[in-house]
Scaffold this active site. Structure first.
Site, PDB file in Angstrom:
ATOM      1  N   ILE A   1       0.825  -1.203   0.000  1.00 49.70           N
ATOM      2  CA  ILE A   1       0.000   0.000   0.000  1.00 49.70           C
ATOM      3  C   ILE A   1       0.862   1.258   0.000  1.00 49.70           C
TER       4      ILE A   1
ATOM      5  N   GLN B   1       9.086  -8.140  -5.477  1.00 47.27           N
ATOM      6  CA  GLN B   1       9.530  -9.525  -5.666  1.00 47.27           C
ATOM      7  C   GLN B   1       8.352 -10.470  -5.936  1.00 47.27           C
TER       8      GLN B   1
ATOM      9  N   SER C   1      -1.158  -7.495   1.587  1.00 48.02           N
ATOM     10  CA  SER C   1      -1.900  -8.497   0.829  1.00 48.02           C
ATOM     11  C   SER C   1      -2.990  -9.168   1.651  1.00 48.02           C
TER      12      SER C   1
ATOM     13  N   HIS D   1       1.391 -11.211  14.030  1.00 49.51           N
ATOM     14  CA  HIS D   1       0.205 -10.772  14.762  1.00 49.51           C
ATOM     15  C   HIS D   1      -0.940 -11.643  14.263  1.00 49.51           C
TER      16      HIS D   1
ATOM     17  N   TYR E   1      -9.464  -6.750  18.289  1.00 51.62           N
ATOM     18  CA  TYR E   1     -10.327  -5.945  17.411  1.00 51.62           C
ATOM     19  C   TYR E   1     -11.114  -6.867  16.483  1.00 51.62           C
TER      20      TYR E   1
ATOM     21  N   VAL F   1      -1.813   0.571   6.948  1.00 53.22           N
ATOM     22  CA  VAL F   1      -2.739   0.914   5.871  1.00 53.22           C
ATOM     23  C   VAL F   1      -3.444   2.220   6.235  1.00 53.22           C
ATOM     24  N   THR F   2      -3.827   2.315   7.515  1.00 54.24           N
ATOM     25  CA  THR F   2      -4.526   3.502   8.036  1.00 54.24           C
ATOM     26  C   THR F   2      -3.814   4.802   7.681  1.00 54.24           C
TER      27      THR F   2
ATOM     28  N   TYR G   1      19.608  33.665  21.042  1.00 54.26           N
ATOM     29  CA  TYR G   1      18.489  32.752  20.822  1.00 54.26           C
ATOM     30  C   TYR G   1      18.063  32.911  19.372  1.00 54.26           C
TER      31      TYR G   1
ATOM     32  N   ASP H   1      14.509  25.562  17.806  1.00 62.96           N
ATOM     33  CA  ASP H   1      15.017  26.819  18.373  1.00 62.96           C
ATOM     34  C   ASP H   1      16.322  26.517  19.084  1.00 62.96           C
TER      35      ASP H   1
ATOM     36  N   GLU I   1      24.094  28.352  33.097  1.00 62.44           N
ATOM     37  CA  GLU I   1      24.314  26.967  32.675  1.00 62.44           C
ATOM     38  C   GLU I   1      25.815  26.763  32.729  1.00 62.44           C
ATOM     39  N   LEU I   2      26.245  25.726  33.431  1.00 60.49           N
ATOM     40  CA  LEU I   2      27.681  25.446  33.546  1.00 60.49           C
ATOM     41  C   LEU I   2      27.964  24.129  32.837  1.00 60.49           C
TER      42      LEU I   2
HETATM   43  P1  FAD Z   1       4.014  -4.436   2.460  1.00 60.27           P
HETATM   44  O1  FAD Z   1       2.599  -4.563   2.104  1.00 60.27           O
HETATM   45  O2  FAD Z   1       4.619  -5.555   3.213  1.00 60.27           O
HETATM   46  O3  FAD Z   1       4.797  -4.199   1.121  1.00 60.27           O
HETATM   47  C1  FAD Z   1       6.186  -4.349   1.018  1.00 60.27           C
HETATM   48  C2  FAD Z   1       6.491  -4.970  -0.295  1.00 60.27           C
HETATM   49  O4  FAD Z   1       7.891  -4.945  -0.501  1.00 60.27           O
HETATM   50  C3  FAD Z   1       6.072  -6.415  -0.355  1.00 60.27           C
HETATM   51  O5  FAD Z   1       5.095  -6.569  -1.359  1.00 60.27           O
HETATM   52  C4  FAD Z   1       7.350  -7.147  -0.657  1.00 60.27           C
HETATM   53  O6  FAD Z   1       7.160  -8.225  -1.551  1.00 60.27           O
HETATM   54  C5  FAD Z   1       8.215  -6.074  -1.240  1.00 60.27           C
HETATM   55  N1  FAD Z   1       9.640  -6.339  -1.074  1.00 60.27           N
HETATM   56  C6  FAD Z   1      10.296  -6.543   0.083  1.00 60.27           C
HETATM   57  N2  FAD Z   1      11.596  -6.779  -0.146  1.00 60.27           N
HETATM   58  C7  FAD Z   1      11.763  -6.744  -1.481  1.00 60.27           C
HETATM   59  C8  FAD Z   1      12.880  -6.900  -2.343  1.00 60.27           C
HETATM   60  N3  FAD Z   1      14.108  -7.198  -1.886  1.00 60.27           N
HETATM   61  N4  FAD Z   1      12.680  -6.775  -3.674  1.00 60.27           N
HETATM   62  C9  FAD Z   1      11.461  -6.495  -4.176  1.00 60.27           C
HETATM   63  N5  FAD Z   1      10.370  -6.333  -3.399  1.00 60.27           N
HETATM   64  C10 FAD Z   1      10.526  -6.448  -2.075  1.00 60.27           C
HETATM   65  N6  FAD Z   1      -3.028  -1.940   9.242  1.00 60.27           N
HETATM   66  C11 FAD Z   1      -4.117  -1.160   9.333  1.00 60.27           C
HETATM   67  O7  FAD Z   1      -4.038   0.027   9.099  1.00 60.27           O
HETATM   68  N7  FAD Z   1      -5.327  -1.672   9.718  1.00 60.27           N
HETATM   69  C12 FAD Z   1      -5.471  -2.979   9.995  1.00 60.27           C
HETATM   70  O8  FAD Z   1      -6.561  -3.424  10.335  1.00 60.27           O
HETATM   71  C13 FAD Z   1      -4.334  -3.822   9.919  1.00 60.27           C
HETATM   72  N8  FAD Z   1      -4.442  -5.119  10.247  1.00 60.27           N
HETATM   73  C14 FAD Z   1      -3.372  -5.933  10.073  1.00 60.27           C
HETATM   74  C15 FAD Z   1      -3.529  -7.290  10.310  1.00 60.27           C
HETATM   75  C16 FAD Z   1      -2.472  -8.148  10.103  1.00 60.27           C
HETATM   76  C17 FAD Z   1      -2.674  -9.605  10.368  1.00 60.27           C
HETATM   77  C18 FAD Z   1      -1.215  -7.640   9.675  1.00 60.27           C
HETATM   78  C19 FAD Z   1      -0.066  -8.545   9.450  1.00 60.27           C
HETATM   79  C20 FAD Z   1      -1.055  -6.292   9.463  1.00 60.27           C
HETATM   80  C21 FAD Z   1      -2.130  -5.425   9.652  1.00 60.27           C
HETATM   81  N9  FAD Z   1      -1.998  -4.047   9.442  1.00 60.27           N
HETATM   82  C22 FAD Z   1      -3.114  -3.251   9.524  1.00 60.27           C
HETATM   83  C23 FAD Z   1      -0.710  -3.453   9.106  1.00 60.27           C
HETATM   84  C24 FAD Z   1      -0.587  -3.241   7.611  1.00 60.27           C
HETATM   85  O9  FAD Z   1      -0.940  -4.390   6.943  1.00 60.27           O
HETATM   86  C25 FAD Z   1       0.823  -2.868   7.223  1.00 60.27           C
HETATM   87  O10 FAD Z   1       1.324  -1.892   8.095  1.00 60.27           O
HETATM   88  C26 FAD Z   1       0.890  -2.305   5.804  1.00 60.27           C
HETATM   89  O11 FAD Z   1       0.225  -3.159   4.931  1.00 60.27           O
HETATM   90  C27 FAD Z   1       2.310  -2.135   5.354  1.00 60.27           C
HETATM   91  O12 FAD Z   1       2.331  -1.770   4.001  1.00 60.27           O
HETATM   92  P2  FAD Z   1       3.688  -1.661   3.219  1.00 60.27           P
HETATM   93  O13 FAD Z   1       3.370  -1.232   1.855  1.00 60.27           O
HETATM   94  O14 FAD Z   1       4.617  -0.838   4.015  1.00 60.27           O
HETATM   95  O15 FAD Z   1       4.321  -3.108   3.287  1.00 60.27           O
HETATM   96  N1  THG Z   2      19.576  26.202  26.996  1.00 65.37           N
HETATM   97  C1  THG Z   2      20.430  26.248  25.978  1.00 65.37           C
HETATM   98  N2  THG Z   2      20.063  25.942  24.734  1.00 65.37           N
HETATM   99  C2  THG Z   2      18.789  25.563  24.462  1.00 65.37           C
HETATM  100  C3  THG Z   2      17.855  25.515  25.488  1.00 65.37           C
HETATM  101  C4  THG Z   2      18.264  25.848  26.796  1.00 65.37           C
HETATM  102  N3  THG Z   2      18.443  25.221  23.212  1.00 65.37           N
HETATM  103  C5  THG Z   2      17.191  24.546  22.980  1.00 65.37           C
HETATM  104  C6  THG Z   2      16.115  25.135  23.827  1.00 65.37           C
HETATM  105  N4  THG Z   2      16.546  25.169  25.207  1.00 65.37           N
HETATM  106  C7  THG Z   2      15.874  26.554  23.356  1.00 65.37           C
HETATM  107  N5  THG Z   2      14.799  27.191  24.053  1.00 65.37           N
HETATM  108  C8  THG Z   2      14.945  28.364  24.735  1.00 65.37           C
HETATM  109  C9  THG Z   2      13.807  29.132  24.973  1.00 65.37           C
HETATM  110  C10 THG Z   2      13.906  30.363  25.586  1.00 65.37           C
HETATM  111  C11 THG Z   2      15.132  30.825  26.004  1.00 65.37           C
HETATM  112  C12 THG Z   2      16.253  30.048  25.829  1.00 65.37           C
HETATM  113  C13 THG Z   2      16.163  28.808  25.174  1.00 65.37           C
HETATM  114  C14 THG Z   2      15.250  32.180  26.607  1.00 65.37           C
HETATM  115  N6  THG Z   2      14.538  33.148  26.060  1.00 65.37           N
HETATM  116  C15 THG Z   2      14.545  34.519  26.552  1.00 65.37           C
HETATM  117  C16 THG Z   2      13.204  35.181  26.218  1.00 65.37           C
HETATM  118  O1  THG Z   2      12.465  34.664  25.408  1.00 65.37           O
HETATM  119  O2  THG Z   2      12.962  36.228  26.791  1.00 65.37           O
HETATM  120  C17 THG Z   2      15.664  35.354  25.978  1.00 65.37           C
HETATM  121  C18 THG Z   2      15.563  35.574  24.513  1.00 65.37           C
HETATM  122  C19 THG Z   2      16.549  36.586  24.000  1.00 65.37           C
HETATM  123  O3  THG Z   2      17.108  37.375  24.796  1.00 65.37           O
HETATM  124  O4  THG Z   2      16.735  36.607  22.769  1.00 65.37           O
HETATM  125  O5  THG Z   2      15.990  32.381  27.537  1.00 65.37           O
HETATM  126  O6  THG Z   2      17.500  25.782  27.762  1.00 65.37           O
HETATM  127  N7  THG Z   2      21.687  26.592  26.198  1.00 65.37           N
END
Ligand code: FAD
Ligand code: THG
Length: 814
Positions: free
Chosen positions: A18, A40, A51, A229, A263, A362-363, A535, A548, A645-646
């Site tokens: 999918i 494959q 499938s 599963h 389910y 699939v969802t 900042y 940030d 901060e140290l």
């Molecule tokens: P896949 O469908 O597995 O596709 C991958 C493809 O890659 C395959 O066709 C494979 O042949 C191909 N491939 C792999 N390696 C190679 C290679 N080397 N060369 C060529 N081709 C390759 N999800 C939901 O949202 N709702 C549900 O109700 C739900 N129920 C589920 C129930 C079961 C029993 C299972 C097992 C899963 C369920 N899921 C459900 C999960 C969902 O099925 C999968 O998350 C989703 O289908 C993954 O899709 P995909 O395309 O990533 O993988």
């Molecule tokens: N310390 C340090 N780095 C950081 C963070 C931290 N980086 C990621 C994250 N935290 C960044 N977030 C902030 C948010 C606000 C401030 C600092 C880091 C802050 N703001 C003042 C204000 O908004 O008034 C001063 C702004 C200014 O003078 O420009 O202090 O925790 N090292």
């Protein structure tokens, strides 16, 4: 575009499940039509997870991004047709509560649904029975009914998307097994199969649970675990006779019984049952048989009846009619789990041009595929993907042992009621700061983040809470919380506290091009004399906030950057020119925040340098000594108090802690944890990236316009910012009216009774005596009344003026 003769670059997608089919559709719809999808197995059901997926689509999720993915899947599949039927069947969804805890959880999930725009309604047992007549309503407290959820027809949706993509020029080649990925100069250049080689500018692995196999061909470790599963289908039920059309197969809502990890869906007159109740059943993707060697499909293993037996009892308990039938068929189907349960999306840094689109249900398939297609074609996805990006994992979270352990845990916990602060149990401890031993002596209560053990509060401070009266908390809000937090917050505002800031990411940026590089990559002006701290914002081309940062200019060509996620390093590395050297120094170093009105009195006697306000100004940095320890000191404070901060190297961390602790005794120093930290920063209005703002937000609406200098010269995102109009939404500070009320984050906010936005982060403000909540809302005047919904209750709140605490900054600048 001209380079690609109007068809776009050559894209090879591995996997026609999918995800691969959706991606081909989304890429070709955007004009990238030179797309080859290899699988494959035979088309249209090549034998992967898709499938045999029963296709249940429940959209409500704590992750806003996953809900948005699912909503797009529903929209898209509704408009796709195969065999004269839409590919989505809106039977609705029903989650049942058979315990009071689950019933409370469904109230919380109703709030998440409202926050993310999913129509949902809490219903009583009688209505559940009406919606699902086989249910024994006496078992129920109630249910959450989501009328727009339903069933995706996964294989037909593959066919329909394949047909559209083909019509635009895409090729789908089945029975092509990919055996290698070729590289040239750090980029992918071709995909090798058992039937020839396909040149490629981009390769996307949409190989589902085979991701690690394809990843290895490119030298990339893909952090996912393949798990089986169980899915079973009953014999026909007389109660179901005539209930459903054999083409649409179902008319009743898809059903979840999370209390027992089960389910259900209808298959005409039979019932399909999925179970997560069994032990984790890992599968080695390297050992999965080829399509022709497999007994059924490669992703389907024989049903292990003994694993299903307890669930079968539970099924009959809930749906007594099942007591008159039995399981007709079942299988153990394989799909992917990651350490945090989220997909893995994005381009690897090495080799360039190698993309992952894996661990996607699939969802979420259409939404995830759209995001990856936007990213490839436009250079950026329109949704915030930080929870899904490959780059989100720390090095310590990528070992096969970690991935196996955490991913299996995700399987076990898939339907559990999980508190937003609940830490994983294992593997712990993984990363500890040099102060860990002292923290344990002080009774630290640790939660985990990014693999780090992080003290949330210290039991040693419990006596300080005596005499502080706090409103009572509900049981949910009281989890992973203690009244001691209030004492730590007060001690920080009134005395002095040590905060372990070691997990704060630190990057060192050096070289002759360092200043020019950081000037181009971020929004604020960094061309200041050494010793300045600034900042600033890491923006993308569209002006979205990627992070940030604080940037300290320690020498003309040497900067220390305080950053957020590993994605920041990745982003900078991708853009760094040859004359700039970038290094993540987090792990080899440590940091203590010494904050509070008594911080200067504590630190000054320990250092030969002048730490007075005149000698060491606000947002300045110095390299100096504290006792025997060489430190980089920065005068800034995320908690909004005087202090530093140290930073030092990890080997000297314990000595630094002990030096500060000894000297601090005279000042009543305490160690304080992240819970107080979060409360104090919200009172001060400091944003937390990833919670309050993401790439979907620009600096102005996030209230961070002060960190943008449009006149400093060009920088990434500048042109986009220049073109912005008035914001239609704002990150808005709210104070809950009732001093006893608490919310935790992600709750919906109602304006004039209608949902208008959602809370980003929230905490009780112990200084203010009110809960502070930030929310994305349409522009509202301070004083406007709104409602925050918490477990189904409307909690009144008022839009406040920022900052809520110390607006004159007298506490920090003195
Ligand atoms: P896949 O469908 O597995 O596709 C991958 C493809 O890659 C395959 O066709 C494979 O042949 C191909 N491939 C792999 N390696 C190679 C290679 N080397 N060369 C060529 N081709 C390759 N999800 C939901 O949202 N709702 C549900 O109700 C739900 N129920 C589920 C129930 C079961 C029993 C299972 C097992 C899963 C369920 N899921 C459900 C999960 C969902 O099925 C999968 O998350 C989703 O289908 C993954 O899709 P995909 O395309 O990533 O993988
Ligand atoms: N310390 C340090 N780095 C950081 C963070 C931290 N980086 C990621 C994250 N935290 C960044 N977030 C902030 C948010 C606000 C401030 C600092 C880091 C802050 N703001 C003042 C204000 O908004 O008034 C001063 C702004 C200014 O003078 O420009 O202090 O925790 N090292």
């Amino acid at each position: 575009m001209s380079r690609f003769a109007g068809r776009g670059p050559r894209v090879v997608v591995v996997g026609a499940g999918i995800v691969g089919c959706s991606l081909a559709d989304e890429l070709t719809a955007r004009g990238w039509t030179d797309v080859t999808v290899l699988d494959q197995g035979p088309l249209p059901a090549p034998g992967g997870s898709t499938s045999h997926a029963p296709g249940l689509v429940f959209r409500t999720n704590p992750s806003r991004t996953l809900t948005a993915f699912a909503t797009y899947t529903v929209e898209k599949f509704t408009s796709l047709e195969a065999d004269g039927l839409p590919c989505f069947h809106p039977v609705g969804g029903l989650e049942l509560a058979t315990t009071p805890e689950r019933w409370a959880e469904l109230h919380r999930r109703a709030g998440l649904a409202a926050s993310w725009g999913v129509r949902a309604e809490l219903v009583g047992p009688a209505r559940c029975k009406e919606l699902w007549p086989l249910v024994d309503e006496s078992r129920l407290y109630g249910g959450l009914y989501t009328p727009d959820d339903g069933l995706a027809r996964a294989v037909p949706a593959c066919r329909a998307q394949m047909a559209r993509a083909r019509a635009r020029g895409a090729r789908f080649l089945d029975r092509h097994t990919v055996t290698g990925i070729e590289q040239d100069g750090g980029r992918v250049c071709a995909v090798v199969t058992d039937r020839g080689t396909f040149p490629a500018d981009h390769v996307v692995s949409a190989a589902g649970f085979w991701g690690p196999v394809v990843g290895r061909m490119a030298g990339v470790d893909v952090p996912l675990l393949a798990l089986a599963h169980q899915y079973a289908i009953t014999r026909p039920l007389s109660e179901q006779a005539g209930a459903n059309d054999s083409r649409t197969e179902a008319s009743r809502p898809i059903l979840r019984f999370q209390d027992r990890d089960l389910y259900f869906r209808e298959h005409t007159d039979r019932i399909g049952i999925g179970s997560y109740a069994h032990r984790p059943l890992p599968v080695d993707p390297f050992g999965v048989p080829a399509y022709d060697d497999a007994e059924g499909m490669p992703s389907s293993y024989p049903f292990t009846e003994e694993d299903f037996a307890p669930s079968w009892q539970d099924c009959r308990w809930l749906l007594p009619a099942l007591g008159r039938t039995e399981i007709e068929e079942g299988f153990n189907g394989v799909f992917s789990f990651t350490p945090d349960g989220m997909p893995v999306l994005g381009e690897c840094r090495a080799p360039r041009g190698f993309w992952l689109a894996e661990a996607v249900w699939v969802t979420h398939s259409a939404g995830a595929a759209r995001a990856v297609a936007e990213w490839m074609v436009d250079g950026r996805p329109s949704l915030d993907l930080h929870e899904c990006e490959l780059t989100r994992f720390e090095d310590a979270q990528r070992s096969p042992a970690y991935v196996a352990e955490r991913a299996a845990r995700q399987f076990v916990e898939v339907y559990d009621v999980i508190h937003p602060l609940q830490p994983p149990d294992e593997p712990r401890p993984l990363r500890v700061s040099p102060f860990h031993a002292r923290q344990r002596e002080l009774g630290a209560v640790f939660l985990e983040g990014g693999g780090w053990e992080r003290p949330h509060w210290y039991e040693a401070n419990a006596p300080l809470a005596d005499g502080i009266t706090l409103p009572a908390r509900d049981a949910w809000a009281a989890r992973h919380w203690s009244p001691t937090v209030a004492a730590e917050a007060r001690a920080t505002r009134e005395g002095v506290a040590l905060y372990d800031m070691t997990p704060l990411r630190r990057l060192e940026v050096t070289g002759p091009g360092a200043l020019a590089f950081l000037q181009r990559m971020t929004s604020n002006n960094l061309a200041k004399r050494p010793g300045a701290v600034t900042y600033t914002l890491l923006l993308d081309e569209a002006g979205g906030i990627r992070s940030d940062l604080t940037v300290a200019r320690l020498a003309p060509d040497r900067f220390q950057v305080g950053a957020n996620s590993p994605a920041d390093l990745d982003r900078l590395l991708r853009h760094a020119p040859a004359d700039v050297h970038l290094r993540d120094i987090t792990s080899g170093t440590c940091c203590i925040g010494v904050w509070g009105p008594a911080a200067r009195a504590l630190v000054q006697p320990l250092t030969p340098d002048d730490f007075s306000h005149q000698g060491f100004g606000y947002f300045r940095a110095k390299e100096t000594w504290v006792g025997h320890v060489p430190v980089t000191a920065m005068r800034l404070s995320y908690v909004g108090e005087l202090g530093w901060e140290l930073y030092t190297t990890a080997d000297l961390g314990l000595r630094l802690w002990d030096t500060l602790w000894e000297a601090g005794r005279a000042h009543g120093v305490i160690a304080a944890g992240r819970s107080a930290f979060n409360s104090l920063r919200l009172e001060k209005g400091y944003r937390a990236w990833g919670h309050d703002m993401t790439a979907e937000h620009n600096p102005y609406e996030a209230g961070l316009g002060f960190a943008v200098r449009m006149d400093k010269g060009d920088f990434v995102g500048r042109a986009a910012l220049a073109a912005l109009g008035e914001p239609a939404r704002r990150l808005t500070p709210l104070l809950l009216d009732d001093p006893a009320a608490v919310v935790l984050g992600k709750e919906p906010v109602y304006v004039d009774g209608a949902p208008a936005g959602y809370v980003t982060s929230a905490s009780y403000g112990y200084t203010l005596g009110r809960c502070v909540a930030y929310a994305w809302l349409p522009p509202l005047r301070a004083g406007t009344g709104v409602d925050v919904e918490y477990f189904g209750e409307k909690v009144p709140a008022t839009v406040a003026e920022e900052p809520l605490f110390d607006p004159e900054m007298t506490r920090i600048r003195r």
